[in-house]
Design an enzyme around this catalytic site. Structure first.
Site, PDB file in Angstrom:
ATOM      1  N   HIS A  21       0.762  -1.215  -0.137  1.00  0.00           N
ATOM      2  CA  HIS A  21       0.134   0.007  -0.083  1.00  0.00           C
ATOM      3  C   HIS A  21       0.974   1.235  -0.039  1.00  0.00           C
ATOM      4  CE1 HIS A  21      -4.015  -1.934   1.142  1.00  0.00           C
ATOM      5  NE2 HIS A  21      -3.266  -2.890   0.845  1.00  0.00           N
ATOM      6  N   ASP A 112      -5.932   5.823   2.242  1.00  0.00           N
ATOM      7  CA  ASP A 112      -6.052   4.581   2.062  1.00  0.00           C
ATOM      8  C   ASP A 112      -7.371   4.031   2.330  1.00  0.00           C
ATOM      9  OD1 ASP A 112      -5.900   1.662   1.983  1.00  0.00           O
ATOM     10  OD2 ASP A 112      -3.643   1.771   2.119  1.00  0.00           O
ATOM     11  N   SER A 278       5.512  -9.314   0.110  1.00  0.00           N
ATOM     12  CA  SER A 278       6.089  -8.930   1.336  1.00  0.00           C
ATOM     13  C   SER A 278       5.294  -9.573   2.486  1.00  0.00           C
ATOM     14  CB  SER A 278       5.777  -7.406   1.519  1.00  0.00           C
ATOM     15  OG  SER A 278       4.385  -6.999   1.461  1.00  0.00           O
ATOM     16  N   CYS A 331      14.620  -8.055  -3.300  1.00  0.00           N
ATOM     17  CA  CYS A 331      15.374  -7.448  -4.383  1.00  0.00           C
ATOM     18  C   CYS A 331      14.574  -6.167  -4.898  1.00  0.00           C
ATOM     19  CB  CYS A 331      15.667  -8.444  -5.649  1.00  0.00           C
ATOM     20  SG  CYS A 331      13.944  -8.796  -6.519  1.00  0.00           S
ATOM     21  N   GLN A 333      12.611  -5.084  -7.302  1.00  0.00           N
ATOM     22  CA  GLN A 333      11.620  -5.874  -8.201  1.00  0.00           C
ATOM     23  C   GLN A 333      11.580  -5.453  -9.593  1.00  0.00           C
ATOM     24  OE1 GLN A 333       8.601  -8.751  -6.793  1.00  0.00           O
ATOM     25  NE2 GLN A 333       6.962  -7.377  -8.069  1.00  0.00           N
ATOM     26  N   TRP A 351      -1.546  -7.175  -6.137  1.00  0.00           N
ATOM     27  CA  TRP A 351      -1.787  -6.449  -7.211  1.00  0.00           C
ATOM     28  C   TRP A 351      -0.775  -5.502  -7.614  1.00  0.00           C
ATOM     29  CZ3 TRP A 351      -3.877  -5.959 -11.445  1.00  0.00           C
ATOM     30  CH2 TRP A 351      -4.026  -4.707 -12.311  1.00  0.00           C
ATOM     31  N   ASN A 352       0.123  -5.043  -6.774  1.00  0.00           N
ATOM     32  CA  ASN A 352       1.232  -4.305  -7.108  1.00  0.00           C
ATOM     33  C   ASN A 352       2.409  -5.234  -8.158  1.00  0.00           C
ATOM     34  OD1 ASN A 352       1.256  -1.748  -5.771  1.00  0.00           O
ATOM     35  ND2 ASN A 352       0.970  -3.283  -4.276  1.00  0.00           N
ATOM     36  N   GLU A 356       3.092  -4.492 -12.115  1.00  0.00           N
ATOM     37  CA  GLU A 356       4.400  -4.300 -12.415  1.00  0.00           C
ATOM     38  C   GLU A 356       4.642  -5.040 -13.754  1.00  0.00           C
ATOM     39  OE1 GLU A 356       6.496  -4.963  -8.643  1.00  0.00           O
ATOM     40  OE2 GLU A 356       5.617  -2.910  -7.628  1.00  0.00           O
ATOM     41  N   ASP A 372      -7.036 -10.524  -2.595  1.00  0.00           N
ATOM     42  CA  ASP A 372      -7.571 -10.598  -4.071  1.00  0.00           C
ATOM     43  C   ASP A 372      -6.884 -11.127  -5.020  1.00  0.00           C
ATOM     44  OD1 ASP A 372      -5.234  -8.884  -3.625  1.00  0.00           O
ATOM     45  OD2 ASP A 372      -6.090  -7.173  -4.624  1.00  0.00           O
ATOM     46  N   GLN A 373      -5.662 -12.047  -4.618  1.00  0.00           N
ATOM     47  CA  GLN A 373      -4.804 -12.516  -5.640  1.00  0.00           C
ATOM     48  C   GLN A 373      -5.269 -13.656  -6.501  1.00  0.00           C
ATOM     49  OE1 GLN A 373      -1.979 -13.715  -2.411  1.00  0.00           O
ATOM     50  NE2 GLN A 373      -1.596 -11.700  -1.885  1.00  0.00           N
TER      51      GLN A 373
HETATM   52  N1  UDP Z   1       8.728  -6.211  -3.847  1.00  0.00           N
HETATM   53  C1  UDP Z   1      10.013  -5.828  -4.106  1.00  0.00           C
HETATM   54  N2  UDP Z   1      11.159  -6.682  -3.961  1.00  0.00           N
HETATM   55  C2  UDP Z   1      10.684  -8.032  -3.629  1.00  0.00           C
HETATM   56  C3  UDP Z   1       9.608  -8.447  -3.521  1.00  0.00           C
HETATM   57  C4  UDP Z   1       8.482  -7.371  -3.837  1.00  0.00           C
HETATM   58  O1  UDP Z   1      10.433  -4.607  -4.211  1.00  0.00           O
HETATM   59  O2  UDP Z   1      11.671  -8.855  -3.469  1.00  0.00           O
HETATM   60  C5  UDP Z   1       7.804  -5.001  -3.915  1.00  0.00           C
HETATM   61  C6  UDP Z   1       6.987  -5.130  -5.250  1.00  0.00           C
HETATM   62  O3  UDP Z   1       7.904  -4.405  -6.441  1.00  0.00           O
HETATM   63  C7  UDP Z   1       5.645  -4.531  -5.023  1.00  0.00           C
HETATM   64  C8  UDP Z   1       5.540  -4.982  -3.619  1.00  0.00           C
HETATM   65  O4  UDP Z   1       6.923  -5.245  -3.059  1.00  0.00           O
HETATM   66  O5  UDP Z   1       5.506  -3.569  -5.088  1.00  0.00           O
HETATM   67  C9  UDP Z   1       4.835  -6.127  -3.229  1.00  0.00           C
HETATM   68  O6  UDP Z   1       3.237  -5.820  -3.492  1.00  0.00           O
HETATM   69  P1  UDP Z   1       2.285  -6.712  -3.758  1.00  0.00           P
HETATM   70  O7  UDP Z   1       0.787  -6.020  -3.857  1.00  0.00           O
HETATM   71  O8  UDP Z   1       2.704  -7.518  -4.940  1.00  0.00           O
HETATM   72  O9  UDP Z   1       2.283  -7.932  -2.564  1.00  0.00           O
HETATM   73  P2  UDP Z   1       2.129  -7.942  -0.986  1.00  0.00           P
HETATM   74  O10 UDP Z   1       3.306  -7.676  -0.561  1.00  0.00           O
HETATM   75  O11 UDP Z   1       1.101  -6.749  -0.835  1.00  0.00           O
HETATM   76  O12 UDP Z   1       1.417  -9.288  -0.930  1.00  0.00           O
END
Ligand code: UDP
Length: 457
Positions: A21, A112, A278, A331, A333, A351-352, A356, A372-373
């Protein structure tokens, strides 16, 4: 807001304090700051472990009722939500007062949608309030129907759910909180509660692209002022308008950038990138199936396993896999997805991550975990047709044979080229949405001119 006032309009941004978020909301903040809006970004104390600064954005703290990470972790999700609502309401009010007394009065609160109490605070202070959704409009259609009592939960296993603006959905395509609401007490109320108060707001932001889910957007627009502003990802991966904007900037995890050198040594579209975001906590059996699958496929892989999850890997796996695979705790990402060596993303479909991959044209294998995955995975496979969803067995585990078959399907199967072409098509669409005058850009500009024109209070 006084039109004659010399000061720039000031937005207070309130993200729900988790990585998925914070990322889109900080990106949205950067776009506003670039256009001359003063931004204060507020998160609960102790959430940001580093003091990373983001250009032009002031970071302030509010309270979620906990003074340590341990106290926060010890509370149930329900307790945390209640505590955040109470302490957040009070501390956000105090922050708004502090900023006013310091000569930086707030004009608008963008909160949010997980925190509708932020809109109530804005209202009580006579400020303009806008909600920000970090999930798709399609997911919003589902939760909005729950909110209105039109979709009764729990949905029965055999039902096909037909909702306006959406393709027919099987139960396994629905957000887990709708299907398994009893497993997550209080969470469905949070999801449906996102719509409280938003009807009054002239701006209901969604981190999505209008054309990606046109019918869902059109249906939601009948009830509220939906403004798609996505993809909210750093500008250098899109329009390159903000030259310094190469990463989100407020990471709760420390990236290990050694993988970029490793990727450099691989040929184009040859590497499988695996990450579950995350929050996901896969069970040990699932981790073992994944490990087996990655060793069976004749390709290199890069797997993000957060330090809290490492103990679930098979013993000595990292050593056995060395030469073929690299395991990292985190990493950058976007940098990985943008690398030409990456040919497929095995993802939980947060969703991010999905947006991406879509914005960078990377085909996906969806292994949804919760929230929501599953719905995002359904869209990846059946609507955008830029990947597949792996099916779990009766025990709810995606076995190694299924994983191998899905990865091969996406990377080298009969439909691999078509999937790649679709991925490139969506990449162009997503990138184009933030170009001047296009759907997402227009919505951001409309908000800015409303703020600049002083029509917000
Ligand atoms: N992300 C990252 N490095 C990693 C894994 C995830 O920078 O090794 C970032 C990814 O680019 C995204 C966010 O963490 O922007 C994860 O958000 P997402 O909505 O995909 O999943 P959530 O963590 O909320 O389950």
């Amino acid at each position: 807001m006084d039109q004659k006032k010399e000061q720039k309009p000031h937005c207070l941004i309130l993200p729900y304090p988790i990585q998925g978020h914070i990322n889109p909301m900080i990106q949205f903040s950067k776009r506003l700051a670039h256009k001359g809006i003063t931004i204060t970004f507020a998160v609960p104390q102790g959430v940001l472990t580093s003091s990373t600064a983001v250009d032009d954005i002031a970071v302030e703290t509010i309270s979620d009722g906990y003074d340590s990470a341990a106290a926060r972790a010890g509370a149930s999700p329900q307790e945390r939500l209640l505590s955040f609502k109470t302490a957040g309401t009070e501390s956000t009010s105090r922050l708004i007062e502090k900023l006013r007394e310091g000569g930086r009065p707030v004009d608008c609160v963008v909160c949010d949608a997980f925190m509708p109490w932020g809109l109530a605070v804005a209202k009580s202070k006579g400020l303009f309030g806008a909600a920000f959704f970090t999930q798709t409009s399609s997911v919003n259609v589902i939760y909005y129907n729950v909110f209105k009592g039109l979709l009764k939960v729990p949905v029965s296993e055999k039902e096909i759910v037909q909702l306006p603006g959406l393709p027919p959905l099987e139960v396994s395509d629905l957000p887990s909180f709708v299907v398994d609401s009893e497993k997550y007490p209080g969470v469905l109320e949070l999801m449906a509660g996102q719509f409280e108060g938003v009807r009054d707001s002239g701006f209901v932001f969604v981190n999505s692209v209008y054309e990606l889910e046109e019918e869902a957007n059109n249906w939601m627009k009948k009830s509220m002022s939906v403004k798609t502003i996505g993809p909210a990802i750093p500008s250098m991966y899109l329009d390159k308008r903000l030259q310094q904007d190469t990463n989100y900037g407020l990471s709760l995890f420390k990236p290990d950038d050694t993988c970029m050198k490793w990727l450099q040594q691989r040929s184009p579209k040859s590497v499988i990138y695996v990450s579950f975001g995350s929050m996901a906590k896969l069970d040990k059996h699932q981790m073992e199936e994944l490990a087996t699958a990655l060793m069976l496929i004749d390709k290199h892989f890069l797997w993000v396993v957060r330090s809290s999850e490492v103990s679930k890997l098979p013993e000595n796996f990292a050593d056995e896999a060395s030469g073929k695979g690299l395991i990292l705790s985190w990493c950058s990402q976007l940098e990985v997805l943008a690398h030409e060596a990456v040919g497929c993303f095995v993802t939980h479909c947060g969703w991010n991550s999905t947006l991406e991959a879509l914005s960078l044209g990377v085909p996906m294998v969806g292994v949804p975990w919760w929230s929501d995955q599953a719905t995002n995975a359904k869209f990846v496979m059946d609507v955008w047709k830029m990947g597949v969803r792996a099916c779990p067995n009766e025990e709810g585990v995606v076995g190694h044979e299924e994983l191998v078959s899905c990865v091969k399907h996406v990377m080298e199967g009969e439909r691999a080229e078509e999937i790649r072409e679709n991925a490139m098509k969506w990449k162009e669409l997503a990138k184009g949405a933030v170009d001047e005058g296009r759907s997402s850009d227009r919505n951001v500009e409309e908000f800015i001119s409303t703020l600049m024109g002083g029509q917000v209070s």
